[in-house]
Write an enzyme that holds these catalytic residues in place. Structure first.
Site, PDB file in Angstrom:
ATOM      1  N   LYS A 221      -2.277 -13.861   9.539  1.00  0.00           N
ATOM      2  CA  LYS A 221      -3.483 -13.519  10.311  1.00  0.00           C
ATOM      3  C   LYS A 221      -4.731 -14.260   9.829  1.00  0.00           C
ATOM      4  O   LYS A 221      -4.784 -14.785   8.720  1.00  0.00           O
ATOM      5  CB  LYS A 221      -3.687 -12.005  10.297  1.00  0.00           C
ATOM      6  CG  LYS A 221      -2.692 -11.346  11.256  1.00  0.00           C
ATOM      7  CD  LYS A 221      -3.002  -9.933  11.599  1.00  0.00           C
ATOM      8  CE  LYS A 221      -2.017  -9.481  12.684  1.00  0.00           C
ATOM      9  NZ  LYS A 221      -1.979  -8.045  12.852  1.00  0.00           N
ATOM     10  N   ARG A 255       5.478  -6.081   9.123  1.00  0.00           N
ATOM     11  CA  ARG A 255       5.762  -6.891  10.324  1.00  0.00           C
ATOM     12  C   ARG A 255       5.415  -8.331   9.975  1.00  0.00           C
ATOM     13  O   ARG A 255       4.248  -8.637   9.720  1.00  0.00           O
ATOM     14  CB  ARG A 255       4.905  -6.368  11.479  1.00  0.00           C
ATOM     15  CG  ARG A 255       5.136  -7.083  12.803  1.00  0.00           C
ATOM     16  CD  ARG A 255       4.198  -6.539  13.871  1.00  0.00           C
ATOM     17  NE  ARG A 255       4.399  -7.189  15.150  1.00  0.00           N
ATOM     18  CZ  ARG A 255       3.878  -8.365  15.481  1.00  0.00           C
ATOM     19  NH1 ARG A 255       3.129  -9.030  14.631  1.00  0.00           N
ATOM     20  NH2 ARG A 255       4.107  -8.882  16.672  1.00  0.00           N
TER      21      ARG A 255
HETATM   22  N1  HH2 Z   1      -0.070  -7.812  15.256  1.00  0.00           N
HETATM   23  C1  HH2 Z   1       0.174  -8.612  16.306  1.00  0.00           C
HETATM   24  C2  HH2 Z   1       0.940  -8.151  17.381  1.00  0.00           C
HETATM   25  N2  HH2 Z   1       1.481  -6.918  17.384  1.00  0.00           N
HETATM   26  N3  HH2 Z   1       1.815  -4.861  16.289  1.00  0.00           N
HETATM   27  C3  HH2 Z   1       1.602  -4.056  15.260  1.00  0.00           C
HETATM   28  N4  HH2 Z   1       2.136  -2.822  15.229  1.00  0.00           N
HETATM   29  N5  HH2 Z   1       0.838  -4.441  14.188  1.00  0.00           N
HETATM   30  C4  HH2 Z   1       0.259  -5.668  14.140  1.00  0.00           C
HETATM   31  O1  HH2 Z   1      -0.456  -5.973  13.157  1.00  0.00           O
HETATM   32  C5  HH2 Z   1       0.470  -6.562  15.226  1.00  0.00           C
HETATM   33  C6  HH2 Z   1       1.270  -6.115  16.324  1.00  0.00           C
HETATM   34  C7  HH2 Z   1      -0.380  -9.997  16.305  1.00  0.00           C
HETATM   35  O2  HH2 Z   1       0.519 -10.900  15.735  1.00  0.00           O
HETATM   36  P1  HH2 Z   1       1.480 -11.865  16.584  1.00  0.00           P
HETATM   37  O3  HH2 Z   1       2.447 -11.077  17.398  1.00  0.00           O
HETATM   38  O4  HH2 Z   1       2.110 -12.859  15.698  1.00  0.00           O
HETATM   39  O5  HH2 Z   1       0.470 -12.678  17.499  1.00  0.00           O
HETATM   40  P2  HH2 Z   1       0.134 -12.622  19.041  1.00  0.00           P
HETATM   41  O6  HH2 Z   1      -0.474 -11.286  19.323  1.00  0.00           O
HETATM   42  O7  HH2 Z   1      -0.831 -13.764  19.210  1.00  0.00           O
HETATM   43  O8  HH2 Z   1       1.409 -12.796  19.811  1.00  0.00           O
END
Ligand code: HH2
Length: 276
Positions: A221, A255
């Site tokens: 992040k 995660r």
């Molecule tokens: N962070 C992201 C997405 N979903 N869900 C939970 N429970 N907790 C988190 O911290 C979280 C989440 C963001 O990360 P990522 O899926 O890699 O990115 P993007 O939202 O750009 O797809």
């Protein structure tokens, strides 16, 4: 809280669990476009299973700061084919969505968990998940992805996030979702400055009284970019450090994008811990 009921799986919580991220999106902040093709997404998912993921989290909508919402049809088209192929396996599959209609379809297709960055607050979301024995992740977010990083503000971030999650746990329980199915997440980077994120990471122990499993998503992040000056794909070491700190402070599920690296770090943590 010794196990998490996750569909047909009962996941023991006596050691930290690793949730591997599969983003079937063109625009996710760290891996956007890499796994938009279902074949690529499946290969990636199987690689993460091979690396020891305890759960896979499949998402079809980026919620990165500034992201635009995705139509229900498009999100469904991205997620379901991948989910359907993985759901018969022996690793529980989570669906990362805020849309009740997709939650229902994903559960019917075999999803064992629903991960919702809006903590099942959309109309019909609690009802969509209540009847099946799926696990749910209730996450805190201030604002909406499009604008959430514009000016996040709290008087006392840890208390406010905890109070919000306590209220969402109560709403979930009132809808018939037992505590053994509930996970909470402070939502690192979702309407939070670096200082807010660090305060939450430092104080994860204060979420223990909620009496449910705690999930932390710090992987790659922006806060880690701010601390190291590195681009998302170069944040593996910082992500592993953050995951370890989260676990040390009470997280039961991390995660992550980098499953193998995280598993190695947790193997060391587990070995040290089991001597206590
Ligand atoms: N962070 C992201 C997405 N979903 N869900 C939970 N429970 N907790 C988190 O911290 C979280 C989440 C963001 O990360 P990522 O899926 O890699 O990115 P993007 O939202 O750009 O797809």
């Amino acid at each position: 809280m010794s196990f998490l009921q996750c569909g047909k799986f009962k996941l023991p919580l006596d050691r930290p669990l690793v949730m591997g991220v599969v983003n079937v999106t063109p625009d996710s902040f760290s891996d956007g476009g890499l796994y938009l093709d279902p074949k690529r997404a499946l290969e990636h998912a199987r690689r993460l299973i091979g690396e020891g993921a305890d759960i896979l989290d499949i998402g079809g909508e980026s919620t990165r700061p500034g992201a635009a919402p995705v139509s229900p049809e498009e999100e469904r088209r991205r997620v379901l084919p991948v989910l359907e192929r993985l759901a018969a396996g022996n690793v529980p599959i989570s669906v990362d969505t805020r849309k009740p209609a997709l939650m229902r379809e994903a559960i019917a297709a075999g999803a064992a968990m629903v991960n919702d960055v809006t903590a099942l607050s959309a109309p019909g979301a609690l009802e969509a998940v209540a009847k099946a024995p799926v696990a749910v992740c209730l996450m805190h977010m201030q604002g909406e992805p499009g604008t959430m990083q514009a000016n996040p503000s709290y008087r006392e971030v840890v208390r406010e996030v905890r109070d919000y999650l306590a209220a969402r746990v109560a709403a979930a329980e009132a809808a018939g979702i037992t505590r053994s199915r509930i996970v909470v997440d402070p939502g690192f980077g979702f309407g939070k400055t670096l200082e807010h994120n660090l305060a939450l990471l430092r104080s994860l122990g204060e979420f223990r009284p909620l009496g449910v499993a705690l999930l932390a998503g710090l992987s790659r992040k922006a806060m880690l970019g701010k601390l190291t000056g590195r681009e998302p794909h170069e944040r593996v070491h910082a992500s592993v450090a953050a995951a370890l700190l989260a676990v040390q402070n009470g997280a039961r599920i991390v995660r992550v994008h980098d499953v193998a690296a995280t598993r190695d770090a947790l193997a060391v943590w587990n070995a040290v811990k089991s001597q206590n």
